[in-house]
Design a protein around this motif. Structure first.
Motif, PDB file in Angstrom:
ATOM      1  N   ARG A 335      37.072  25.593  65.198  1.00  0.00           N
ATOM      2  CA  ARG A 335      38.384  25.480  65.885  1.00  0.00           C
ATOM      3  C   ARG A 335      39.067  25.400  64.576  1.00  0.00           C
ATOM      4  NH1 ARG A 335      39.121  26.436  71.547  1.00  0.00           N
ATOM      5  NH2 ARG A 335      37.195  25.732  72.650  1.00  0.00           N
ATOM      6  N   TRP A 336      38.606  24.455  63.584  1.00  0.00           N
ATOM      7  CA  TRP A 336      39.530  24.234  62.446  1.00  0.00           C
ATOM      8  C   TRP A 336      39.767  26.036  61.916  1.00  0.00           C
ATOM      9  CZ3 TRP A 336      42.638  20.586  60.791  1.00  0.00           C
ATOM     10  CH2 TRP A 336      42.998  20.397  59.481  1.00  0.00           C
ATOM     11  N   GLN A 337      38.942  26.696  61.669  1.00  0.00           N
ATOM     12  CA  GLN A 337      38.946  27.875  60.984  1.00  0.00           C
ATOM     13  C   GLN A 337      40.136  28.675  61.749  1.00  0.00           C
ATOM     14  OE1 GLN A 337      35.659  30.573  61.058  1.00  0.00           O
ATOM     15  NE2 GLN A 337      36.277  31.181  59.183  1.00  0.00           N
ATOM     16  N   ARG A 338      39.990  28.503  63.201  1.00  0.00           N
ATOM     17  CA  ARG A 338      40.973  29.240  64.068  1.00  0.00           C
ATOM     18  C   ARG A 338      42.434  28.605  63.849  1.00  0.00           C
ATOM     19  NH1 ARG A 338      37.002  28.548  68.587  1.00  0.00           N
ATOM     20  NH2 ARG A 338      35.808  30.515  68.597  1.00  0.00           N
ATOM     21  N   ARG A 339      42.590  27.489  63.570  1.00  0.00           N
ATOM     22  CA  ARG A 339      43.892  26.750  63.154  1.00  0.00           C
ATOM     23  C   ARG A 339      44.447  27.554  61.667  1.00  0.00           C
ATOM     24  NH1 ARG A 339      45.872  24.082  59.052  1.00  0.00           N
ATOM     25  NH2 ARG A 339      43.668  24.601  58.225  1.00  0.00           N
ATOM     26  N   GLU A 340      43.576  27.738  60.910  1.00  0.00           N
ATOM     27  CA  GLU A 340      44.083  28.273  59.668  1.00  0.00           C
ATOM     28  C   GLU A 340      44.476  29.824  59.707  1.00  0.00           C
ATOM     29  OE1 GLU A 340      40.514  27.569  57.286  1.00  0.00           O
ATOM     30  OE2 GLU A 340      41.135  25.810  56.241  1.00  0.00           O
ATOM     31  N   VAL A 371      45.247  23.131  69.921  1.00  0.00           N
ATOM     32  CA  VAL A 371      46.030  21.998  70.129  1.00  0.00           C
ATOM     33  C   VAL A 371      45.882  21.610  71.618  1.00  0.00           C
ATOM     34  CG1 VAL A 371      48.204  20.780  70.134  1.00  0.00           C
ATOM     35  CG2 VAL A 371      47.640  22.834  68.193  1.00  0.00           C
ATOM     36  N   LEU A 372      45.437  20.436  71.880  1.00  0.00           N
ATOM     37  CA  LEU A 372      45.573  20.040  73.197  1.00  0.00           C
ATOM     38  C   LEU A 372      46.751  18.947  73.480  1.00  0.00           C
ATOM     39  CD1 LEU A 372      44.204  19.528  76.128  1.00  0.00           C
ATOM     40  CD2 LEU A 372      42.915  17.951  74.933  1.00  0.00           C
ATOM     41  N   VAL A 373      47.338  18.828  74.676  1.00  0.00           N
ATOM     42  CA  VAL A 373      48.286  17.658  75.079  1.00  0.00           C
ATOM     43  C   VAL A 373      47.741  17.235  76.084  1.00  0.00           C
ATOM     44  CG1 VAL A 373      50.573  17.277  75.489  1.00  0.00           C
ATOM     45  CG2 VAL A 373      50.111  19.066  74.082  1.00  0.00           C
ATOM     46  N   LEU A 374      47.582  15.798  75.971  1.00  0.00           N
ATOM     47  CA  LEU A 374      46.937  15.070  76.958  1.00  0.00           C
ATOM     48  C   LEU A 374      48.004  14.697  78.268  1.00  0.00           C
ATOM     49  CD1 LEU A 374      44.921  12.366  75.071  1.00  0.00           C
ATOM     50  CD2 LEU A 374      44.299  14.829  75.805  1.00  0.00           C
ATOM     51  N   LEU A 396      38.419  20.494  69.212  1.00  0.00           N
ATOM     52  CA  LEU A 396      40.021  20.734  68.994  1.00  0.00           C
ATOM     53  C   LEU A 396      40.474  19.929  67.421  1.00  0.00           C
ATOM     54  CD1 LEU A 396      41.374  21.092  72.307  1.00  0.00           C
ATOM     55  CD2 LEU A 396      40.655  22.555  71.018  1.00  0.00           C
ATOM     56  N   PRO A 397      40.966  20.520  66.648  1.00  0.00           N
ATOM     57  CA  PRO A 397      41.627  19.626  65.451  1.00  0.00           C
ATOM     58  C   PRO A 397      42.605  18.738  65.583  1.00  0.00           C
ATOM     59  CG  PRO A 397      42.024  21.874  65.072  1.00  0.00           C
ATOM     60  CD  PRO A 397      41.261  21.824  66.365  1.00  0.00           C
ATOM     61  N   ASP A 463      42.530  16.037  63.053  1.00  0.00           N
ATOM     62  CA  ASP A 463      41.234  15.815  62.079  1.00  0.00           C
ATOM     63  C   ASP A 463      40.839  17.110  61.364  1.00  0.00           C
ATOM     64  OD1 ASP A 463      40.031  13.389  62.530  1.00  0.00           O
ATOM     65  OD2 ASP A 463      39.130  13.947  64.571  1.00  0.00           O
ATOM     66  N   ASP A 464      40.723  17.032  60.095  1.00  0.00           N
ATOM     67  CA  ASP A 464      40.173  18.125  59.145  1.00  0.00           C
ATOM     68  C   ASP A 464      38.651  17.655  59.013  1.00  0.00           C
ATOM     69  OD1 ASP A 464      39.575  19.625  57.116  1.00  0.00           O
ATOM     70  OD2 ASP A 464      41.357  19.295  55.998  1.00  0.00           O
ATOM     71  N   PRO A 465      37.899  18.628  59.285  1.00  0.00           N
ATOM     72  CA  PRO A 465      36.298  18.552  59.130  1.00  0.00           C
ATOM     73  C   PRO A 465      35.869  18.449  57.843  1.00  0.00           C
ATOM     74  CG  PRO A 465      36.644  20.751  60.010  1.00  0.00           C
ATOM     75  CD  PRO A 465      38.132  19.859  59.896  1.00  0.00           C
ATOM     76  N   ASP A 466      36.787  19.073  56.832  1.00  0.00           N
ATOM     77  CA  ASP A 466      36.443  18.921  55.397  1.00  0.00           C
ATOM     78  C   ASP A 466      36.729  17.884  54.604  1.00  0.00           C
ATOM     79  OD1 ASP A 466      35.134  21.706  55.637  1.00  0.00           O
ATOM     80  OD2 ASP A 466      37.269  22.585  55.384  1.00  0.00           O
ATOM     81  N   ARG A 467      37.437  16.716  55.387  1.00  0.00           N
ATOM     82  CA  ARG A 467      38.165  15.731  54.713  1.00  0.00           C
ATOM     83  C   ARG A 467      37.423  14.663  55.549  1.00  0.00           C
ATOM     84  NH1 ARG A 467      42.170  14.163  54.886  1.00  0.00           N
ATOM     85  NH2 ARG A 467      43.407  15.332  56.357  1.00  0.00           N
TER      86      ARG A 467
END
Length: 482
Positions: A335-340, A371-374, A396-397, A463-467
């Motif tokens: 998902r993070w890659q799709r964000r980019e 992106v999710l909105v609760l 979802l990031p 949330d960045d999975p690389d950090r």
């Protein structure tokens, strides 16, 4: 040149002996005995049997003994730091032991000429950052010049095949006077050859400005079985490569979380006093605390009017549960890659329907959703908590919600508008900045209008999975605050 090194070695021994002789902690019988005991433990050697004589003669014997051991001089420094860490004498000893490691570099290679050149560079700005990146950690506070940074690195072991002190020299080369750069290249070539390093690392490429990677990460975690105690950890990062430096852990009561956050922020701001650029604060929280209004935590608590962190910093929250649930990380990275790569025409936003549970939300997410909105805040036991769980499991990031009840069209349109603005700019990476700006606008309103402003109470989980903050090199744990 060898005579110069030998003379400098004698000077280091002399200065080290003089600093130890005048150190108050060593001048009592108990202090001297404890120092020898710690030194013996560090060296696995019976240094305490060094013999009798005048105090100065015993110090000379200790230094002579340790100078013949590979780890001897470092052990003197570590023992002094343990017994009297803040004294002037200990600082002097630490610096001279660092310089000892410089003269221990390969014989026949002229290094000492660098002292005058590097002493002219303050340990700040790019020079400091290069030292951080060379060792993957921050140097000690007593290093105030480029030479002291280099000397401190000289005692470090190789990282990825290269000594940190050589990495530092490569990176700092552009900061040196032009006339010395050719001599530095020859020095590096000689050192690489002496250690038989065939593939020398390429010269450092130009790097982005400091502010591109400036983060303070603060983590709350329940401490043991005591429901009122929290372990507060923090990491700081100001460099171009993700290598966060961990600070000292603190164990505090729930009532003191705001106070300890202020202490950490002030402490880090003092460390970064010579730097320029924006800083983002991220709070890593247990899922049960993700709705805690950390952006409203204040600075200057003792002043007439304290100010919320949100006025000065972009504030994001992160999920401690997801950071530790590695079985979720593969889809998270996807998902993070799709964000980019997201574009304006892509459907990246999903707004959870009022009352929808975790399974409904997860089944409704498209492959391109990032992106999710609760529909409501993720308070323990509520619908929002189950929706958040779906978003985290789906990778979802970005998850957003509002602490006040807004009609679904209004809350979704607010986020959709920020997403459009971000995609018209440099991409979804701008989304936290848009949230930060919305909060600042709310705080700029009068108290009555602020309560109704959409920026008052908006939360972004980013949330960045690389950090990922790490738990290596943890500091000590402080006492519980009353």
């Amino acid at each position: 040149m060898d005579a110069e090194v030998a003379a400098y070695r004698r000077r280091i021994r002399r200065e080290l002996i003089e600093a130890m002789v005048v150190a108050p902690v060593l001048q009592t019988a108990d202090g001297w005995s404890l120092f020898l005991h710690e030194l013996s433990l560090a060296l696995s050697d019976a240094v305490h049997r060094i013999g009798q004589g005048t105090f100065q003669s015993r110090v000379v014997k200790v230094v002579n003994h340790c100078s013949r051991r590979v780890d001897g001089m470092r052990s003197i420094a570590e023992s002094m730091k343990l017994l009297d860490p803040d004294s002037h004498e200990t600082t002097s000893i630490l610096r001279w032991v660092d310089e000892w490691h410089v003269v221990e570099l390969p014989t026949g290679v002229d290094v000492l000429w660098l002292k005058d050149v590097l002493d002219a560079l303050p340990a700040s700005g790019d020079v400091y950052r290069h030292a951080v990146e060379a060792r993957m950690d921050e140097p000690p506070g007593y290093c105030v010049t480029g030479w002291q940074l280099f000397a401190n690195l000289a005692g470090e072991n190789a990282v990825e095949g290269t000594l940190p002190c050589l990495r530092f020299l490569q990176k700092v080369a552009p900061s040196l006077p032009f006339a010395t750069r050719a001599r530095l290249r020859n020095l590096l070539g000689a050192l690489f050859a002496r250690w038989e390093i065939v593939d020398q690392p390429a010269p450092a490429a130009p790097v982005p400005p400091f502010g591109d990677m400036a983060y303070l990460i603060i983590q709350f975690e329940k401490y043991g079985g005591d429901g009122d105690s929290y372990l507060v950890s923090h990491w700081r990062q100001w460099a171009t490569v993700w290598r966060p430096v961990r600070g000292r852990d603190r164990r505090v009561s729930e009532a003191d979380l705001e106070t300890v956050v202020e202490e950490i922020v002030v402490e880090v701001e003092r460390e970064w006093a010579d730097r320029m650029g924006p800083v983002t604060i991220e709070f890593v929280l247990p899922d049960s605390m993700l709705d805690l209004p950390v952006e409203e935590f204040r600075r200057e608590l003792r002043s007439v009017e304290a100010t919320p962190l949100a006025i000065k910093y972009p504030i994001c929250v992160r999920s401690l549960t997801r950071l530790r649930s590695t079985e979720w990380h593969r889809v998270w990275r996807m998902r993070w890659q799709r964000r980019e790569t997201a574009e304006l025409t892509d459907v990246v936003l999903h707004c959870a329907a009022d009352g929808s549970g975790a399974v409904q939300v997860e089944a409704s997410l498209s492959g391109g959703t990032v992106v999710l909105v609760l529909s409501e805040p993720p308070v323990p036991g509520g619908i929002g908590e189950r929706q958040l769980l779906a978003g985290l499991r789906a990778g979802l990031p970005a998850v957003l919600w509002h602490r006040r009840t807004y009609p679904r069209p209004e809350r979704c349109e607010t986020v959709a508008s920020m997403i459009r603005d971000a995609l018209l700019g440099s991409g979804l990476a701008e989304l936290p900045a848009h949230v930060a700006e919305l909060r600042k606008r709310a705080w700029g309103e009068g108290s009555e209008r602020r309560t109704r402003h959409v920026g008052n109470g908006i939360v972004i989980l980013w949330d960045d999975p690389d950090r990922l903050p790490h738990r290596a090199s943890a500091g000590g744990v402080g006492e519980v605050r009353p």
